[in-house]
Design a protein around this motif. Structure first.
Motif, PDB file in Angstrom:
ATOM      1  N   LYS A 275       0.865  -1.184   0.000  1.00 48.79           N
ATOM      2  CA  LYS A 275       0.000   0.000   0.000  1.00 48.79           C
ATOM      3  C   LYS A 275       0.901   1.233   0.000  1.00 48.79           C
ATOM      4  O   LYS A 275       1.544   1.521   1.001  1.00 48.79           O
ATOM      5  CB  LYS A 275      -0.913   0.016   1.229  1.00 48.79           C
ATOM      6  CG  LYS A 275      -1.928  -1.103   1.287  1.00 48.79           C
ATOM      7  CD  LYS A 275      -2.584  -1.200   2.661  1.00 48.79           C
ATOM      8  CE  LYS A 275      -3.407   0.024   2.997  1.00 48.79           C
ATOM      9  NZ  LYS A 275      -4.122  -0.140   4.298  1.00 48.79           N
TER      10      LYS A 275
ATOM     11  N   PRO B  99       0.066   4.907  -1.132  1.00 45.00           N
ATOM     12  CA  PRO B  99      -0.950   5.774  -1.736  1.00 45.00           C
ATOM     13  C   PRO B  99      -0.369   6.710  -2.795  1.00 45.00           C
ATOM     14  O   PRO B  99       0.718   7.259  -2.608  1.00 45.00           O
ATOM     15  CB  PRO B  99      -1.500   6.562  -0.537  1.00 45.00           C
ATOM     16  CG  PRO B  99      -0.428   6.470   0.513  1.00 45.00           C
ATOM     17  CD  PRO B  99       0.217   5.139   0.302  1.00 45.00           C
TER      18      PRO B  99
ATOM     19  N   MET C 120      -8.288   8.129  -3.118  1.00 48.85           N
ATOM     20  CA  MET C 120      -8.086   7.967  -1.686  1.00 48.85           C
ATOM     21  C   MET C 120      -9.367   7.571  -0.968  1.00 48.85           C
ATOM     22  O   MET C 120      -9.316   6.918   0.078  1.00 48.85           O
ATOM     23  CB  MET C 120      -7.508   9.252  -1.091  1.00 48.85           C
ATOM     24  CG  MET C 120      -6.096   9.575  -1.584  1.00 48.85           C
ATOM     25  SD  MET C 120      -4.923   8.191  -1.433  1.00 48.85           S
ATOM     26  CE  MET C 120      -4.960   7.914   0.340  1.00 48.85           C
TER      27      MET C 120
ATOM     28  N   PHE D 108      -9.035   4.017  -1.092  1.00 50.31           N
ATOM     29  CA  PHE D 108      -7.812   3.593  -0.410  1.00 50.31           C
ATOM     30  C   PHE D 108      -8.041   3.467   1.098  1.00 50.31           C
ATOM     31  O   PHE D 108      -7.532   2.552   1.743  1.00 50.31           O
ATOM     32  CB  PHE D 108      -6.690   4.587  -0.698  1.00 50.31           C
ATOM     33  CG  PHE D 108      -5.314   4.064  -0.406  1.00 50.31           C
ATOM     34  CD1 PHE D 108      -4.542   3.495  -1.412  1.00 50.31           C
ATOM     35  CD2 PHE D 108      -4.780   4.148   0.867  1.00 50.31           C
ATOM     36  CE1 PHE D 108      -3.272   3.014  -1.144  1.00 50.31           C
ATOM     37  CE2 PHE D 108      -3.505   3.672   1.142  1.00 50.31           C
ATOM     38  CZ  PHE D 108      -2.748   3.104   0.131  1.00 50.31           C
ATOM     39  N   TYR D 109      -8.827   4.401   1.662  1.00 52.77           N
ATOM     40  CA  TYR D 109      -9.093   4.382   3.099  1.00 52.77           C
ATOM     41  C   TYR D 109      -9.836   3.126   3.538  1.00 52.77           C
ATOM     42  O   TYR D 109      -9.824   2.765   4.706  1.00 52.77           O
ATOM     43  CB  TYR D 109      -9.920   5.602   3.511  1.00 52.77           C
ATOM     44  CG  TYR D 109      -9.293   6.934   3.196  1.00 52.77           C
ATOM     45  CD1 TYR D 109      -7.934   7.170   3.411  1.00 52.77           C
ATOM     46  CD2 TYR D 109     -10.060   7.979   2.686  1.00 52.77           C
ATOM     47  CE1 TYR D 109      -7.363   8.393   3.119  1.00 52.77           C
ATOM     48  CE2 TYR D 109      -9.501   9.203   2.399  1.00 52.77           C
ATOM     49  CZ  TYR D 109      -8.159   9.422   2.617  1.00 52.77           C
ATOM     50  OH  TYR D 109      -7.610  10.636   2.324  1.00 52.77           O
TER      51      TYR D 109
ATOM     52  N   SER E 147     -10.429  11.638  -5.082  1.00 52.52           N
ATOM     53  CA  SER E 147      -9.584  11.582  -3.892  1.00 52.52           C
ATOM     54  C   SER E 147      -9.890  12.762  -2.979  1.00 52.52           C
ATOM     55  O   SER E 147      -9.852  12.642  -1.759  1.00 52.52           O
ATOM     56  CB  SER E 147      -8.097  11.594  -4.275  1.00 52.52           C
ATOM     57  OG  SER E 147      -7.723  10.383  -4.883  1.00 52.52           O
TER      58      SER E 147
ATOM     59  N   GLN F  42     -11.591   6.704  10.341  1.00 55.44           N
ATOM     60  CA  GLN F  42     -10.602   5.733  10.774  1.00 55.44           C
ATOM     61  C   GLN F  42     -10.124   6.067  12.171  1.00 55.44           C
ATOM     62  O   GLN F  42      -9.969   7.237  12.526  1.00 55.44           O
ATOM     63  CB  GLN F  42      -9.384   5.744   9.844  1.00 55.44           C
ATOM     64  CG  GLN F  42      -9.702   5.231   8.459  1.00 55.44           C
ATOM     65  CD  GLN F  42      -8.436   5.114   7.642  1.00 55.44           C
ATOM     66  OE1 GLN F  42      -7.538   5.925   7.752  1.00 55.44           O
ATOM     67  NE2 GLN F  42      -8.366   4.096   6.828  1.00 55.44           N
TER      68      GLN F  42
ATOM     69  N   ASP G 157       5.250   9.861   2.823  1.00 52.32           N
ATOM     70  CA  ASP G 157       4.177   9.105   2.172  1.00 52.32           C
ATOM     71  C   ASP G 157       3.037  10.041   1.774  1.00 52.32           C
ATOM     72  O   ASP G 157       2.486   9.945   0.673  1.00 52.32           O
ATOM     73  CB  ASP G 157       3.637   8.015   3.106  1.00 52.32           C
ATOM     74  CG  ASP G 157       4.575   6.824   3.205  1.00 52.32           C
ATOM     75  OD1 ASP G 157       5.529   6.749   2.404  1.00 52.32           O
ATOM     76  OD2 ASP G 157       4.355   5.975   4.084  1.00 52.32           O
TER      77      ASP G 157
ATOM     78  N   SER H 156      -0.052   7.860   7.874  1.00 52.69           N
ATOM     79  CA  SER H 156      -0.002   8.551   6.577  1.00 52.69           C
ATOM     80  C   SER H 156      -1.382   8.704   5.956  1.00 52.69           C
ATOM     81  O   SER H 156      -1.705   9.756   5.393  1.00 52.69           O
ATOM     82  CB  SER H 156       0.944   7.816   5.615  1.00 52.69           C
ATOM     83  OG  SER H 156       0.544   6.479   5.427  1.00 52.69           O
ATOM     84  N   GLU H 157      -2.221   7.682   6.057  1.00 53.22           N
ATOM     85  CA  GLU H 157      -3.550   7.767   5.448  1.00 53.22           C
ATOM     86  C   GLU H 157      -4.396   8.840   6.117  1.00 53.22           C
ATOM     87  O   GLU H 157      -5.187   9.529   5.461  1.00 53.22           O
ATOM     88  CB  GLU H 157      -4.251   6.406   5.520  1.00 53.22           C
ATOM     89  CG  GLU H 157      -3.616   5.367   4.612  1.00 53.22           C
ATOM     90  CD  GLU H 157      -4.267   4.006   4.740  1.00 53.22           C
ATOM     91  OE1 GLU H 157      -5.448   3.952   5.145  1.00 53.22           O
ATOM     92  OE2 GLU H 157      -3.610   2.989   4.446  1.00 53.22           O
ATOM     93  N   GLN H 158      -4.231   9.006   7.422  1.00 57.11           N
ATOM     94  CA  GLN H 158      -4.954  10.059   8.127  1.00 57.11           C
ATOM     95  C   GLN H 158      -4.478  11.435   7.673  1.00 57.11           C
ATOM     96  O   GLN H 158      -5.290  12.349   7.471  1.00 57.11           O
ATOM     97  CB  GLN H 158      -4.745   9.924   9.632  1.00 57.11           C
ATOM     98  CG  GLN H 158      -5.404   8.706  10.258  1.00 57.11           C
ATOM     99  CD  GLN H 158      -5.039   8.605  11.719  1.00 57.11           C
ATOM    100  OE1 GLN H 158      -3.928   8.203  12.077  1.00 57.11           O
ATOM    101  NE2 GLN H 158      -5.958   8.987  12.573  1.00 57.11           N
TER     102      GLN H 158
ATOM    103  N   ARG I 198      -5.847  12.112   4.199  1.00 54.29           N
ATOM    104  CA  ARG I 198      -7.276  12.406   4.239  1.00 54.29           C
ATOM    105  C   ARG I 198      -7.535  13.832   4.721  1.00 54.29           C
ATOM    106  O   ARG I 198      -8.307  14.591   4.116  1.00 54.29           O
ATOM    107  CB  ARG I 198      -7.997  11.410   5.152  1.00 54.29           C
ATOM    108  CG  ARG I 198      -9.515  11.636   5.212  1.00 54.29           C
ATOM    109  CD  ARG I 198     -10.220  10.630   6.102  1.00 54.29           C
ATOM    110  NE  ARG I 198      -9.857  10.804   7.500  1.00 54.29           N
ATOM    111  CZ  ARG I 198      -9.205   9.923   8.229  1.00 54.29           C
ATOM    112  NH1 ARG I 198      -8.810   8.780   7.685  1.00 54.29           N
ATOM    113  NH2 ARG I 198      -8.927  10.148   9.497  1.00 54.29           N
TER     114      ARG I 198
END
Length: 205
Positions: free
Chosen positions: A12, A14, A32, A35-36, A91, A146, A164, A193-195, A198
């Motif tokens: 993963k 992103p 994204m 992706f989440y 995204s 999340q 990232d 990183s995803e947070q 977002r």
């Protein structure tokens, strides 16, 4: 046409993932919003896909929801909107947010996306308003909330998270200076990183 992929999530990074299907690895780009929703690396995943063949590349785009793929396909039919811009739009906005912007002719919300000027935004509204009626609220895709990740004290972990996030935003069309600005505005210790991605996308709107 590759319409669906089911296999093991191997990587993963992103906005791209790598999925192993019977020993063959598929590199798939995702908005994204989808992706989440991905499971952890090593788990099974099923994605609805759209395959694009160009003279210089073969690209595979993936979505957790079939209707989000449908919206993506409608987007790239619009004049001046290619797959990369379609990915960027989905995204920065959930499907329901995009539909609302088009239905209410909210050009300013669309202009906030990188690569969309006022003329492009106005053209999207004109071209898509009638075509997107089939995507009602019952079909909307929302960004799931999340839980916050565990805080990491090591500087290298912080740098990895920021790098990232920077890589993802740049891949989605943001200029490095813009990406850095949004990341600085939202980053807090302990975020994954995803947070960060977002929240940075939300700050960009």
């Amino acid at each position: 046409m590759i319409g669906r992929i089911q296999g093991t999530l191997v990587e993963k990074q992103p906005p791209e993932v790598l999925i192993d299907v019977a020993g063959m690895g598929y590199e798939i780009q995702m908005p994204m919003t989808s992706f989440y929703q991905l499971p952890a690396v090593g788990e099974q995943v099923t994605l609805w896909t759209h395959f694009v063949v160009r003279e210089d590349a073969q690209l595979l785009f993936g979505f957790c929801e079939k209707n989000e793929r449908g919206l993506f396909r409608e987007l790239i039919k619009a004049n001046g909107v290619g797959p990369k811009l379609g990915l960027t739009i989905l995204s920065g906005m959930s499907a329901s947010q995009f539909l609302s912007s088009v239905q209410h002719e909210d050009v300013s919300a669309l202009v906030a996306m990188p690569g969309i000027g006022k003329k492009t935004a106005e053209r999207l509204v004109v071209e898509l308003k009638d075509r997107l009626e089939k995507f009602g609220k019952s079909q909307s895709v929302s960004i799931p909330t999340q839980p916050a990740g565990a805080a990491g004290d090591a500087l290298v972990a912080v740098n990895d998270v920021r790098e990232d996030a920077m890589g993802a935003l740049v891949a989605l069309g943001y200029k490095p200076a813009q990406a850095s600005k949004y990341i600085d505005a939202v980053y807090q210790d302990g975020m994954e990183s995803e947070q960060v991605i977002r929240e940075a996308l939300r700050a960009a709107i």
